[in-house]
Design a protein around this motif. Structure first.
Motif, PDB file in Angstrom:
ATOM      1  N   GLN A   1       0.825  -1.205   0.000  1.00 53.79           N
ATOM      2  CA  GLN A   1       0.000   0.000   0.000  1.00 53.79           C
ATOM      3  C   GLN A   1       0.862   1.260   0.000  1.00 53.79           C
ATOM      4  N   GLU A   2       0.425   2.259  -0.764  1.00 52.49           N
ATOM      5  CA  GLU A   2       1.135   3.526  -0.830  1.00 52.49           C
ATOM      6  C   GLU A   2       0.476   4.553   0.087  1.00 52.49           C
ATOM      7  N   TYR A   3       1.311   5.434   0.641  1.00 48.46           N
ATOM      8  CA  TYR A   3       0.841   6.492   1.518  1.00 48.46           C
ATOM      9  C   TYR A   3       1.345   7.835   0.989  1.00 48.46           C
ATOM     10  N   ALA A   4       0.562   8.869   1.230  1.00 49.93           N
ATOM     11  CA  ALA A   4       0.973  10.219   0.846  1.00 49.93           C
ATOM     12  C   ALA A   4       1.793  10.822   1.977  1.00 49.93           C
ATOM     13  N   ILE A   5       2.936  11.408   1.638  1.00 45.85           N
ATOM     14  CA  ILE A   5       3.776  12.073   2.629  1.00 45.85           C
ATOM     15  C   ILE A   5       4.163  13.452   2.100  1.00 45.85           C
TER      16      ILE A   5
END
Length: 216
Positions: free
Chosen positions: A203-207
């Motif tokens: 899963q990708e996360y926004a940072i």
């Protein structure tokens, strides 16, 4: 993005979507983020590989030329210059070229302003995982407020913590504060995707990667 598309168009007479996708996968962000000739680029030697500049200043700290690996890195840096090259160093690595060396004994003061451009190593990445919706409400240039080790943003009229400084970044910041600098402002530089390598689901996360501005 425009720089990426211009580079792709310059090397592909016929433009296919599959070629563009491959071009993007094989490229790095740093390949397209260099400003125009009227601006100054501050970078490591490694990140400038493949680029050239009219004038290059190399700031070398205790240069070690005893190994081929070290000499190759220096060679890369020196060959980025198209017209002018200036080497600034603080040991005797280049004493054999004494005819072209100017000894400058002057002690220069610390700069009045410093910008800390934080990278992935300067923020606590796991801190972003439950804050995806908050991060998506931000954009490049959004004003941030530093309180302790956390960065806050105004979203919908409320203040939310959107980032936390890593221990390394806190140490760097505290060192500057001890020298008399004060935090004047902060803002979002980039909003990017991050994938936790320990997450088997991928899963990708926004940072966010922020800028912190300090003045004396």
């Amino acid at each position: 993005m425009l720089s990426l598309l211009e580079r792709f168009a310059s090397v592909n007479e016929k433009k296919y979507r599959s070629d563009l996708e491959a071009f993007i996968r094989e490229s790095q962000f740093a390949d397209f983020c260099f400003p125009d000739d009227s601006e100054v680029v501050v970078s490591t030697i490694h990140k400038t590989k493949g680029h050239e500049f009219d004038c290059v200043y190399l700031m070398l700290n205790r240069t070690d030329l005893s190994r081929d690996e070290k000499r190759r890195v220096l060679y890369v840096g020196m060959t980025r210059a198209k017209s002018e090259l200036y080497l600034h160093y603080n040991n005797h690595a280049f004493d054999s070229f004494s005819d072209d060396i100017i000894d400058d004994p002057e002690m220069y003061p610390e700069p009045e302003q410093i910008t800390l451009q934080l990278t992935h190593k300067d923020v606590v990445l796991n801190y972003f995982m439950p804050r995806k919706k908050l991060i998506f409400a931000l954009h490049s240039g959004t004003t941030l407020t530093l309180q302790g080790k956390e960065l806050y943003a105004q979203i919908g009229g409320k203040s939310y913590s959107v980032a936390m400084l890593s221990k390394a970044a806190q140490g760097t910041l505290n060192g500057l504060l001890a020298k008399g600098y004060r935090v004047q402002s902060a803002r979002v530089r980039f909003v990017v995707a991050w994938r936790n390598q320990d997450d088997t689901a991928g899963q990708e996360y926004a940072i966010i990667l922020p800028d912190i501005f300090l003045e004396k």
